[in-house]
Design a protein around this motif. Sequence first.
Motif, PDB file in Angstrom:
ATOM      1  N   CYS A  62     -31.259  -2.393  16.904  1.00 18.91           N
ATOM      2  CA  CYS A  62     -32.107  -1.354  16.837  1.00 18.91           C
ATOM      3  C   CYS A  62     -32.931  -0.405  17.349  1.00 18.91           C
ATOM      4  O   CYS A  62     -33.312  -0.660  18.569  1.00 18.91           O
ATOM      5  N   ASP A  63     -33.148   1.163  17.670  1.00 18.99           N
ATOM      6  CA  ASP A  63     -34.138   1.921  18.411  1.00 18.99           C
ATOM      7  C   ASP A  63     -34.676   2.359  18.056  1.00 18.99           C
ATOM      8  O   ASP A  63     -34.931   3.191  17.235  1.00 18.99           O
ATOM      9  N   TRP A 100     -36.240   5.506  16.670  1.00 19.30           N
ATOM     10  CA  TRP A 100     -35.695   6.351  16.548  1.00 19.30           C
ATOM     11  C   TRP A 100     -35.424   7.487  15.058  1.00 19.30           C
ATOM     12  O   TRP A 100     -35.799   6.785  13.988  1.00 19.30           O
ATOM     13  N   LYS A 101     -35.915   9.037  15.655  1.00 24.65           N
ATOM     14  CA  LYS A 101     -36.069   9.989  14.140  1.00 24.65           C
ATOM     15  C   LYS A 101     -35.000  10.027  13.152  1.00 24.65           C
ATOM     16  O   LYS A 101     -33.677  10.270  13.976  1.00 24.65           O
ATOM     17  N   ARG A 144     -32.074  -1.670  11.385  1.00 29.38           N
ATOM     18  CA  ARG A 144     -30.558  -1.475  12.027  1.00 29.38           C
ATOM     19  C   ARG A 144     -30.052  -3.231  11.940  1.00 29.38           C
ATOM     20  O   ARG A 144     -29.171  -3.305  12.761  1.00 29.38           O
ATOM     21  N   PHE A 184     -35.283   2.894   7.770  1.00 26.78           N
ATOM     22  CA  PHE A 184     -36.509   3.424   8.245  1.00 26.78           C
ATOM     23  C   PHE A 184     -37.984   3.874   7.672  1.00 26.78           C
ATOM     24  O   PHE A 184     -38.296   3.265   6.047  1.00 26.78           O
ATOM     25  N   TYR A 214     -25.748  10.099  13.445  1.00 23.30           N
ATOM     26  CA  TYR A 214     -26.184   8.361  12.769  1.00 23.30           C
ATOM     27  C   TYR A 214     -25.714   7.855  14.085  1.00 23.30           C
ATOM     28  O   TYR A 214     -26.441   6.416  13.799  1.00 23.30           O
ATOM     29  N   ASP A 215     -24.496   8.185  14.577  1.00 18.30           N
ATOM     30  CA  ASP A 215     -24.152   6.899  15.584  1.00 18.30           C
ATOM     31  C   ASP A 215     -23.407   5.511  14.581  1.00 18.30           C
ATOM     32  O   ASP A 215     -23.745   4.907  14.928  1.00 18.30           O
ATOM     33  N   GLY A 256     -38.844   6.633  10.858  1.00 21.76           N
ATOM     34  CA  GLY A 256     -38.348   6.062  12.540  1.00 21.76           C
ATOM     35  C   GLY A 256     -37.491   4.565  12.256  1.00 21.76           C
ATOM     36  O   GLY A 256     -38.506   4.372  11.411  1.00 21.76           O
ATOM     37  N   LEU A 257     -36.755   4.736  12.786  1.00 25.09           N
ATOM     38  CA  LEU A 257     -36.279   4.281  12.510  1.00 25.09           C
ATOM     39  C   LEU A 257     -36.833   2.174  12.785  1.00 25.09           C
ATOM     40  O   LEU A 257     -37.194   2.072  13.471  1.00 25.09           O
TER      41      LEU A 257
END
Length: 185
Positions: A8-9, A12-13, A135, A126, A115-116, A131-132
Amino acid sequence: MAVTPPVCDFGWKAPDFSLPGTDGKTYTLADIAGPKGTLVMFICNHCPYVIAVRDRIIRDAKELMEMGIGVVAISSNDATAYPQDGFDKMTEVAAQFALPFPYLYDETQTVARAYDAVCTPDFFGFDADLGLQYRGRLDGSRKEAGPTDLRRDLFEAMKQVAETGNGPAEQIPSMGCSIKWKDAA
């Protein structure tokens, strides 16, 4: 071959999108976003990892939606190479399993790339500000559903996000089939 996404980043938006749903409507991120958070899932019809836990995904999505979490599933697989993941088949799966969330088709794969996304299933949780915060995996299941008493990692993480705005510091990545990318032109 099984693949796992990166960790998880945090913060990240979420990238916006506009995609057709199996219900005939077009959805944007704003249409999906919930007041307490949003869950974006990359799934597909044929992946054994997704099939093994589809009932758990539906269960958790229903409960999270009741908590104010917006939920959406997106399929980005190359339907030319994998016809079972085409839009018509997605519509059949959505009806057959009475999916309680929009099931969207990312035919150009631009959303998956934004989203990669790496695999199916790949879960992006989110906070209310998009915001992330998570993941990770659904639970400890793999190609076969694990025991029914497995810890519900995704559910517990998103419940925490709904209650506190923050995801858990420790997260175990999801595992699944790779996204079936189209050949570069």
